[in-house]
Every structure is written in C-alpha cells, then in structure tokens.
Design a protein around this motif. Structure first.
Motif, PDB file in Angstrom:
ATOM      1  N   ALA A 142       0.856  -1.186   0.000  1.00 24.63           N
ATOM      2  CA  ALA A 142       0.000   0.000   0.000  1.00 24.63           C
ATOM      3  C   ALA A 142       0.891   1.235   0.000  1.00 24.63           C
ATOM      4  CB  ALA A 142      -0.930   0.003   1.215  1.00 24.63           C
ATOM      5  N   VAL A 143       0.832   1.990  -1.054  1.00 30.22           N
ATOM      6  CA  VAL A 143       1.652   3.196  -1.167  1.00 30.22           C
ATOM      7  C   VAL A 143       1.268   4.182  -0.067  1.00 30.22           C
ATOM      8  CG1 VAL A 143       2.056   5.249  -2.584  1.00 30.22           C
ATOM      9  CG2 VAL A 143       2.090   2.968  -3.635  1.00 30.22           C
ATOM     10  N   LEU A 144       2.264   4.766   0.565  1.00 24.95           N
ATOM     11  CA  LEU A 144       2.047   5.791   1.583  1.00 24.95           C
ATOM     12  C   LEU A 144       2.668   7.096   1.139  1.00 24.95           C
ATOM     13  CD1 LEU A 144       1.273   6.828   4.428  1.00 24.95           C
ATOM     14  CD2 LEU A 144       3.486   5.960   5.238  1.00 24.95           C
ATOM     15  N   VAL A 145       1.873   8.167   1.180  1.00 21.28           N
ATOM     16  CA  VAL A 145       2.366   9.531   1.038  1.00 21.28           C
ATOM     17  C   VAL A 145       1.858  10.293   2.259  1.00 21.28           C
ATOM     18  CG1 VAL A 145       2.336  11.655  -0.307  1.00 21.28           C
ATOM     19  CG2 VAL A 145       2.317   9.437  -1.490  1.00 21.28           C
ATOM     20  N   ARG A 146       2.799  10.760   3.095  1.00 25.07           N
ATOM     21  CA  ARG A 146       2.393  11.459   4.318  1.00 25.07           C
ATOM     22  C   ARG A 146       3.173  12.755   4.450  1.00 25.07           C
ATOM     23  NH1 ARG A 146       1.608   8.314   9.907  1.00 25.07           N
ATOM     24  NH2 ARG A 146       3.584   7.349   9.271  1.00 25.07           N
ATOM     25  N   VAL A 147       2.432  13.851   4.653  1.00 23.48           N
ATOM     26  CA  VAL A 147       3.034  15.175   4.812  1.00 23.48           C
ATOM     27  C   VAL A 147       2.657  15.686   6.200  1.00 23.48           C
ATOM     28  CG1 VAL A 147       3.185  17.520   3.887  1.00 23.48           C
ATOM     29  CG2 VAL A 147       2.794  15.583   2.330  1.00 23.48           C
ATOM     30  N   PRO A 148       3.640  15.962   7.052  1.00 21.68           N
ATOM     31  CA  PRO A 148       3.332  16.362   8.429  1.00 21.68           C
ATOM     32  C   PRO A 148       2.740  17.769   8.507  1.00 21.68           C
ATOM     33  CG  PRO A 148       5.699  16.433   8.049  1.00 21.68           C
ATOM     34  CD  PRO A 148       5.087  15.842   6.808  1.00 21.68           C
ATOM     35  N   ALA A 149       2.224  18.095   9.658  1.00 29.98           N
ATOM     36  CA  ALA A 149       1.566  19.377   9.887  1.00 29.98           C
ATOM     37  C   ALA A 149       2.481  20.538   9.527  1.00 29.98           C
ATOM     38  CB  ALA A 149       1.140  19.478  11.352  1.00 29.98           C
ATOM     39  N   GLY A 150       1.888  21.527   8.820  1.00 25.66           N
ATOM     40  CA  GLY A 150       2.586  22.761   8.516  1.00 25.66           C
ATOM     41  C   GLY A 150       3.567  22.695   7.368  1.00 25.66           C
TER      42      GLY A 150
END
Length: 422
Positions: A142-150
């Motif tokens: 499962a591809v994950l793209v995660r961008v943290p807050a701010g």
C-alpha cells in the motif's frame, strides 16, 4: 473463484496485523458475493460480465525498478518532488527529495510503517462494496504519502501503478495523509501493457484540518483490463480537497468516489474527464457526503463516447441532519459522438436539513450543430471541427489539473484518440 481462497489470502507476506484483516475481508466478500446490476449502485454497469475465474492473485517475487514502458507516463508530469512505482501491486521503486525527507515527508509502503495498522483502512473502512473487501483480502502493498503538519510540498509527488501480469488480479492501494495546515499535490497514474488483467485499486485521501490536497488520477490501462476502483476521502475542519480523474483506457473501467466532509468549513472539488471508444465502458459513481455545517462541494464530470462505447454517471449529494449551511453542486455533461454509443446520467439529492443550497444538472446529447457549423463555415474540415469541439468541451476540466505539463500531454493523447494528430 477457486483462486481466491483462505489459503491464497495467507500467502502474501506482511505485518502480523494484516493477516487477520485479510481473512476477515475475504469472509465478508464471500458472504456478500459478487455484485449484480440489480443493486442500485451497480445499475447500468457490466458487472455481470466479470468472471473472476479468469484471474488469479499475483504471485511470485516482486520486481524492483521502474519499468521502461512506464517512464513516459512519469516524465509527462514534469517536475516532481517524489516518485513511487508499483509493479503488479507491489512497491518497486521509491524516491524523495532529500530536503523534504528532512522535514518529515514520508513516501513508501504503509505495510512497513510503524503505525500502518492505524493508517490502513482508516478512510475506506466504511465501504460496504464486496470488491473493496476483495482488494483488502489480497493487498500485498500500500503506497504511503504522508506530509506532516505545517509542511508544504511545492512539486507533485507522483505515484505510478504499472500492470503487466497477464491473467492475474492486481490490488493497488494508496494512502495519502496530510497533517494540519499541510499542502501537497499527488498525481497517480494507472497504466498497463496489453494484458488481460483485473485491477481493483483502493485510494484513501485523509486531509487534515486546514490542509490542502490537490489529487489527480489518470487511468490509461490496456484494452483488455477490467478495473473496479474505489476512492474515499475525508476532509477536516476548513480543509480543502481538489480531486480530478481522467479515464482513457480499459475494457470496463469503474471508479466509485466517496467524498466525506466531516468537520465545519471543509470543501471538496471533484472533477473528471472520460473518453470511451470502441466497446469500452466508463462507469462513475460519486457520493458528496456532507456531515458538518458550512461545508461545500462542487462536482463537474465531463464525458464523451464514440463507437459502441458506454458512459455511466450516477451521483448523490447527501446532506445529513447536522450539515446546515451546506453548499453543494453537481454537474455531469456527456457528448455522444456516434449512433452506437450511449450515456446514462443520474444525479440525486438526499437532503435531511434546511438552510442549504444544493443543485444538480445533467445533459446527454450530440455535438452542438451551431458550433459545428461555425467552424465548418470557416473552412475547417468536419472531422477536425468535431475534434476541436470535443477538446474544448474537456478543457474546462483539463486546465484545472495540478500539472500544466500533464494537461498538455493529455490534450495530445485525447487528440490522437479522437482521430487526429497531437
């Protein structure tokens, strides 16, 4: 469906938490059985033609690297901040700009993430679709793209799902997570060689409070591929989602979109362009689900059908009791370019409160004769005039794509499909 058994579910490797999920999903799929056209959500479809016995889940060791035939689709996006490539449902290549990695941006495989158990299915869990259960039962990555807050990611992160496994069923999955006040663009491509395959993707988009996500998917699968895709999104307080789908390929290609606005001030913009020729069928089902006050959704889907192809659009605007102050709009327009082609358009409103502004509109018909006459009277050949009209019809959506380079390439692709040069 002898290939889709509890024994085959147990074969794919993965974290311990996934085994129970796979087994439970297969049990739910077996209880539900394959859907039929008798179900409203599958009305007008060709789902009765799906023969799962023709396919088996992808097996063998995953291949790494970027397939040569996928390079052109990657380069068509232009500048990018990161790239994830899957091959037959398994992650084959990952890259990310080093500066973004230093700021906490993640790309990779959800199944390898420490909190993968929480991420996987967190948005799509409410689906009762049997084929979504099948996708969960046989997922292998499962591809994950995660961008943290701010954090803002200026250039697109590109995800390419490449399929070249003949006679096999492939279950791509993508999870995009934006933290509070984050901003990113994700462009996803579904491509294949000329194989007979079943592709069953699940896409989960989780947009945090005040976050802004631009998402685009381009489906350009081969003419013998069946696709049944499910895209689920969740938008937080004052969050913004812009989602565009482009569908050009496949034998039968379905995309179901559930867009949920669950906190005050959230908004979603849903757009699509689809062109079907030959005997292809494009099937879109949407739900604009308002579950919080002062939320906004706007949908614009445009399709064209030629040859003996078919187009289906069925959409619901649902305004729940606590969603006062909702603004929701839904527009579907279809061009029928030949006598053997056809299109269905079924927009629906379900409103359970007052103080709302909601509307829907749909149209199915041939090219406007006045437009055709205007161009032909100025010396433009009939076939060129038709092509220009159709490209102009699609431009309203294409010009909103998050990548101008991709928009130009898709115009060229559509021009070729319509019978002319780029």
């Amino acid at each position: 469906m002898s290939a889709f058994t509890p024994d085959s579910v147990a074969r794919p490797q993965g974290p311990a938490w996934l085994s129970d999920r796979r087994a439970a999903a297969l049990e739910r799929f077996d209880d539900a059985g394959l859907p039929t056209e008798a179900e409203e959500i599958w009305r007008y479809s060709r789902i009765s033609e799906l023969d799962l016995d023709r396919y088996s889940p992808v097996q063998g060791e995953p291949e790494s690297g970027v397939p040569a035939d996928a390079v052109d689709g990657i380069e068509s996006v232009g500048r990018r901040a990161g790239l994830i490539v899957t091959r037959n449902g398994r992650v084959a290549h990952v890259e990310l700009d080093g500066a973004l990695a230093g700021r906490g941006v993640e790309v990779g495989d959800v199944l390898a993430a420490p909190d993968g158990d929480d991420l996987f299915g967190s948005v799509a869990a409410s689906s009762t679709d049997a084929l979504t259960e099948l996708a969960t039962a046989f997922v292998s990555a499962a591809v994950l793209v995660r961008v943290p807050a701010g954090v803002t990611v200026a250039d697109p992160i590109v995800v390419v799902h490449w399929v070249d496994a003949d006679g096999e069923a492939v279950f791509p999955r993508t999870v995009v997570v934006l933290g509070e006040d984050a901003e990113a663009t994700v462009i996803e491509r579904f491509q294949s060689s000329d194989v007979a395959a079943f592709v069953d993707p699940v896409i989960e988009l989780d947009v945090g409070d005040a976050a802004r996500l631009k998402y685009a998917s381009v489906q350009d699968l081969g003419p013998r591929v069946w696709q049944t895709a499910y895209q689920a999104s969740r938008v937080g307080r004052d969050g913004q989602l812009s989602s565009t789908a482009v569908a050009l390929g496949g034998d039968y290609a379905r995309l179901r979109i559930d867009a949920r606005l669950e906190r005050q001030g959230g908004s979603s913009q849903l757009m699509a362009v689809y062109f079907a020729a030959g005997s292809t069928m494009h099937d879109f089902r949407t739900l604009q689900d308002h579950d919080a006050p002062q939320t906004t959704s706007d949908l614009l889907f445009k399709g064209a059908v030629a040859g003996t192809s078919k187009g289906v659009y069925s959409g619901i605007i649902r305004v729940r009791p606590k969603a006062r102050g909702t603004n929701a709009f839904q527009t579907n327009r279809n061009l029928v370019l030949s006598e053997g082609a056809g299109a269905e358009s079924v927009p629906t409103l379900e409103i359970e409160t007052d103080d709302v502004r909601c509307s829907h509109a749909s149209a199915v018909g041939p090219i406007d004769e006045e437009q055709r006459y205007y161009l032909e009277s100025r010396g433009i050949p009939p076939e060129v005039a038709e092509r220009l009209i159709v490209l102009g019809f699609f431009s309203e959506v294409l010009e909103r794509l998050p990548s101008p380079t991709l928009a130009d390439r898709l115009r060229d692709r559509l021009a070729v499909r319509l019978g002319g040069g780029a």
